[in-house]
Design an enzyme around this catalytic site. Structure first.
Site, PDB file in Angstrom:
ATOM      1  CB  SER A 104      -1.709   3.617 -31.200  1.00 27.95           C
ATOM      2  OG  SER A 104      -0.910   4.720 -31.548  1.00 27.95           O
ATOM      3  N   GLY A 105      -0.401   4.716 -28.261  1.00 25.77           N
ATOM      4  CA  GLY A 105      -0.446   5.805 -27.279  1.00 25.77           C
ATOM      5  C   GLY A 105      -0.479   5.324 -25.845  1.00 25.77           C
ATOM      6  CB  THR A 109       7.684   3.368 -28.043  1.00 28.98           C
ATOM      7  OG1 THR A 109       6.941   2.831 -29.151  1.00 28.98           O
ATOM      8  CG2 THR A 109       9.079   3.735 -28.510  1.00 28.98           C
ATOM      9  CG  ASN A 156       1.702   7.692 -29.435  1.00 30.91           C
ATOM     10  OD1 ASN A 156       2.312   8.635 -28.947  1.00 30.91           O
ATOM     11  ND2 ASN A 156       2.169   6.459 -29.419  1.00 30.91           N
ATOM     12  CB  SER A 159       1.991   6.222 -33.148  1.00 30.18           C
ATOM     13  OG  SER A 159       1.462   4.942 -33.384  1.00 30.18           O
ATOM     14  CB  SER A 160       5.815   1.911 -32.726  1.00 29.34           C
ATOM     15  OG  SER A 160       6.695   2.386 -31.755  1.00 29.34           O
ATOM     16  N   GLY A 382      -0.832  -2.718 -30.546  1.00 30.37           N
ATOM     17  CA  GLY A 382      -1.932  -3.323 -29.797  1.00 30.37           C
ATOM     18  C   GLY A 382      -3.181  -3.414 -30.653  1.00 30.37           C
ATOM     19  CD  GLU A 384      -3.749   0.203 -34.667  1.00 29.05           C
ATOM     20  OE1 GLU A 384      -4.142   0.136 -35.843  1.00 29.05           O
ATOM     21  OE2 GLU A 384      -2.698   0.775 -34.325  1.00 29.05           O
TER      22      GLU A 384
END
Length: 969
Positions: A104-105, A109, A156, A159-160, A382, A384
């Site tokens: 994330s981040g 995206t 992020n 973040s998605s 991704g 985590e």
């Protein structure tokens, strides 16, 4: 070999590292990040480091640089991977996919957006309206999905919180004609709870902060996020796409007004649900703020009493009997939160489904339209590792295990297939096979998902601790699983709470708290019936299972773990059928700084993304391989046998001759269509020799081209000079012929051609025209005066002199009348005394020997005492005489003409004249006695004097012209 990047920016491809080690990999990654090069290749994989700043490398100019190019022809870029996938799809008719992964981040995206932007930019060159519509809808779908599926986290700001796989369908011409989106594991728990500093999904804040006041009133919403329990925590509000942009995007995609309004009603419903408070009156559970029930009824288009009943009671069927069981305070709160999560998840899935209904390919017949090919873009969470890792992190990390397994398998498979296709011997490569970890999670009957599902199906009260005990029993001997019970000395794990898995990316400890509830994902059937019975058709269609009767027996619904496992297996099977391309995203730091590269942070990501392993796989055989024509095109200038073109039997033979000449024949292998180069040193040596030769070639080409340009410029100048010269001759001849034609018969014309209009001369003849006009004017003047008598010529000269000096200075110069000059002998001016003046004039002629009288006239003389007296003025070619008309024109004063230095006159109508003399005894007179009375003789007097002085004397007489006259006595 990426072009146009020197070694000061590091190696553009990690495969070309001198030594494949983590230290060298990290040093190259850091150097490129610090130099502003955020993309690096590993063969055909792009490693992308989030720059945390806007970069001017995505414009139309950059798109054109990568369009149709090979990967190694330009510096590393996302556009290169997108173009490679598009070319493989279009040229080889293959389905391709681009897998974007990272934590994330890390910029996943944004990477997917740029890839979509590139594909949209290079397709539909004919600008077909339908294709443009599809492209626009595909791009707009990103905006909508970001609003409802993305949220601010501590890592992020955008973040998605779901996985997304989009298939873009192309026709046989390579233009997009539709698409399909799959979503995976929306983090719906974020609807009701966010960690400190984080926020819920963007859509809630866009509604509260961006909707019009009238719409907020209709939804009973205040413009204050802190007024709502579900969204009041979190940092500073920064809405990524505003309310209007999302609404407009939904309209462009094809959502109806009623559907958009229903979407925002559901968001408002969730916000109001969060504010519901339950209380107790003895054993009875109550809703404390019951006014919200009517608001919920209005938003859900259902009766208030049905809403209240669903929140406080649960309908249970026991055989044929149906009873309403009242919730406890805890059960009511659980049901409320479960409803909020379920409604949002169903809304999100409905939005994805609605987009799919609109953008999917319709009425496509492969027999008529050709094969329909696909490019897939996977933007998925991704790996985590948080402080507290729960069910969601477990599912996400399982997903990454599956994708990593696919990644290694496909890379190895691609390598092996290419070697076999080219006839190069294949050597087995050792790599970490994470199938053991995948089996640990998904294996039937023994895997963690199977144990979790079994625990959820048990009758009676099942706790998370019981689930952990079951894991310990079944997985006690597994090398990649442990817990505190199995490792009593490991104090990082809590008893009856934590277990640890050794993932390919590292060890992760998971807390089992909430695993059972999240896997069951229970939503009471009463809520489903409530929503199905809504009078809102859009809302009703979202809950088809609500139509089941209370007593109807149904199959046990699949658990969240099973659903996710099935979707992952389906996704991997789908990707395995396509030709894959990869984008690996790395987050350089946790503070979103464009300057900071945290070594340990990045090292951890490099390890769990398996990047070093990827380099080793790529380097195990040959580091670089290129098609023979491409290789020759790049390096042919190195060898005399291949420059500028070879005459050998084939390109393969030409490449062999080139490499033998360089001494690299022991470091290469020759395939059927490609040359394989083992070590990066060979590539660098070829590049250095090429760079040296390119300089010489450039200088040679510059010399030849400059010579060509100079010769071309000379020929153009010479041709221009010839044309100009011929044109000038033509213009001169044309002008002279035209002048000759117009002035041919001027001698016979009455005005001798004065009315004839002169032709416009070319620029080169303007001075010639002036001279010609002067010649003509002189001739014309000569024709006028050639027949005049000497007396008339004298008068003409005097008038010309007057005109030259006084034109524009005085109103009346007397040019229109005949100038008599000697007016005192005329009977007009002096009818009674003309004979007397004639006698005196004759005496003076005998005495002073003058030849002729220039001018005579009656005057009024003014002396130095300002006294005026009548006098007569006689000017001869020798003297100026002042006479007394009363005394028979007796001469009173004689001034030699050579003594006169100047004449002063005024610009008015007066007849005043001042004669200036050398001895400062000026004479002031005013001409008078003219007949007719209005005649002006100043012009005649001045012209006669000037003409005489000019023709008969070297003396210069000055003419002073002013309103104020200077007189000396």
């Amino acid at each position: 070999m990426a072009e146009h990047e020197s070694l000061e920016f590091g190696k553009a491809d990690f495969v070309l590292l001198d030594n494949v080690s983590l230290e060298e990999f990290m040093a190259n990654l850091k150097l490129r990040f610090e130099k502003g090069r955020i993309y690096t290749y590993i063969g055909e994989v792009v490693v992308s480091v989030n720059p945390y700043r806007a970069m001017n490398i995505y414009g139309r100019d950059t798109i054109e640089q990568y369009k149709g190019r090979e990967l190694y022809e330009r510096p590393p870029h996302l556009f290169a991977i997108a173009d490679a996938a598009y070319k493989a799809m279009k040229r080889r008719n293959k389905d391709t996919c681009i897998v974007i992964s990272g934590e994330s981040g890390a910029g996943k995206t944004e990477a997917s957006k740029y890839i979509m932007q590139y594909i949209a930019a290079i397709t539909n060159p004919s600008q077909r309206a339908e294709v443009e519509r599809v492209k626009n809808m595909l791009l707009k779908s990103n905006c909508v999905l970001e609003a409802f599926g993305n949220a601010k986290t501590n890592r992020n700001d955008n973040s998605s919180r779901f996985g997304k796989y989009m298939d873009i369908n192309f026709d046989f011409k390579g233009d997009p004609i539709g698409g399909h989106i799959n979503n995976y594991l929306l983090e719906k728990s974020r609807v009701i709870f966010q960690q400190e500093g984080e926020r819920s999904f963007h859509s809630f804040y866009q509604l509260v902060k961006g909707a019009p006041d009238a719409q907020l009133r209709s939804l009973h919403i205040q413009r204050d996020p802190t007024a709502y329990t579900y969204i009041k925590v979190g940092g500073q509000i920064k809405v990524f796409a505003d309310f209007k942009a999302v609404t407009d995007a939904m309209k462009v995609i094809g959502f109806t007004t009623e559907e958009i309004q229903t979407v925002y009603k559901i968001l408002a419903t969730i916000l109001h649900l969060g504010n519901l408070k339950f209380g107790s009156d003895g054993d009875v559970t109550l809703i404390e703020n019951s006014k919200l029930v009517s608001v919920l009824g209005d938003l859900l288009s259902t009766k208030d009493e049905n809403v209240e009943k669903a929140l406080l009671y649960r309908t249970v069927a026991t055989g044929r009997d149906v009873i309403d069981k009242q919730h406890t305070h805890q059960e009511a709160s659980y049901g409320r939160d479960a409803l909020a999560k379920a409604i949002y998840e169903r809304l999100f899935c409905w939005i994805v489904g609605r987009i799919n209904d609109i953008i999917e390919v319709k009425n496509y017949d492969a027999r008529v339209h050709g094969k329909n090919t696909v490019i897939g873009v996977l933007d998925i969470y991704g790996f985590e590792i948080f402080q507290n890792n729960s069910f969601e992190q477990f599912c996400i990390n399982y997903c990454n295990e599956k994708l990593q397994q696919l990644f290694i398998q496909l890379v190895l498979k691609q390598e092996q297939e290419e070697y076999e296709r080219e006839g190069i011997p294949w050597k087995h490569i050792d790599y970490f096979n994470n199938q053991i970890i995948v089996d640990l999670v998904e294996q039937q009957h023994k895997g963690i998902f199977a144990v979790l599902d079994e625990a959820c199906m048990n009758v009676g009260k099942v706790t998370d601790e019981m689930f952990l005990q079951a894991l310990n029993g079944k997985l006690a001997k597994h090398a990649h699983y442990t817990s505190r019970k199995l490792s009593p000395t490991d104090k990082n794990l809590e008893f009856d709470r934590d277990f640890r898995i050794r993932h390919y990316a590292g060890n992760v400890a998971y807390s089992v708290v909430g695993f059972i509830d999240k896997n069951k994902d229970t939503l009471f059937q009463d809520f489903k019936r409530l929503l199905y019975n809504s009078s809102n058709p859009v809302l009703k269609a979202m809950w088809p299972e609500g139509k089941l009767s209370i007593t109807e027996v149904t199959k046990r619904p699949l658990t969240a773990a099973t659903l996710f496992k099935n979707s992952m297996i389906s996704l991997v099977e789908n990707l395995a059928r396509k030709e894959p391309y990869y984008v690996r995203c790395i987050k350089p730091n946790d503070v979103k700084s464009p300057l900071l590269f945290e070594h340990e942070r990045c090292k951890h990501q490099v390890e769990y993304l398996g990047l070093l392993e990827n380099v080793r796989v790529r380097r195990a055989g040959f580091a670089n391989r290129q098609l023979y024509p491409r290789f020759l095109q790049r390096y042919k200038m190195i060898s005399e046998f291949t420059w500028p073109n070879h005459d050998l039997p084939s390109d393969k033979e030409a490449v062999k001759r080139l490499l033998q000449g360089c001494g690299f024949e022991h470091d290469v292998a020759y395939g059927k269509t490609k040359v394989f180069i083992r070590t990066p040193r060979t590539i660098f040596s070829l590049e250095e020799q090429r760079a040296e030769m390119v300089k010489r070639i450039v200088l040679f080409l510059q010399k030849v081209w400059r010579g060509t340009l100079a010769r071309k410029r000379y020929r153009r100048m010479r041709a221009a000079h010839i044309i100009i010269r011929a044109y000038r001759r033509y213009k001169v001849k044309s002008y002279i012929r035209e002048v000759n034609r117009r002035f041919k018969n001027v001698r016979g014309m009455k005005d001798h051609g004065k009315h004839v209009k002169w032709p416009t001369p070319p620029k080169v003849l303007r001075k010639f025209e002036d001279a010609l006009r002067n010649i003509y004017n002189r001739w014309w003047a000569w024709t006028l005066i050639k027949d005049l008598s000497p007396e008339q010529l004298v008068q003409i000269r005097a008038k010309v002199a007057t005109l030259e000096c006084l034109k524009g200075q005085r109103a009346d110069l007397g040019l229109q009348r005949a100038w008599e000059g000697n007016y005192l002998v005329s009977k007009k001016d002096s009818p009674g005394t003309a004979s007397s003046f004639t006698l005196v004039s004759s005496d003076l002629q005998r005495k002073d020997k003058f030849m002729r009288v220039l001018f005579s006239c009656n005057v009024r003389k003014i002396n130095r005492f300002n006294k005026a007296e009548d006098r007569a003025l006689l000017i001869t070619d020798r003297h100026l005489y002042k006479m007394d008309p009363v005394k028979q024109y007796k001469p009173m004063k004689s001034i030699p003409l050579y003594n006169v230095t100047g004449v002063s006159i005024s610009p008015g109508k007066d007849q005043l004249v001042v004669f200036h003399t050398k001895d400062n005894r000026d004479l002031i007179v005013c001409l008078q006695g003219m007949v007719p009375a209005g005649d002006s003789r100043i012009g005649e007097l001045v012209g006669t004097l000037l003409s005489h002085f000019k023709r008969c004397s070297n003396q210069i007489i000055t003419l002073l012209f002013n309103s104020m006259m200077s007189v000396r006595f």
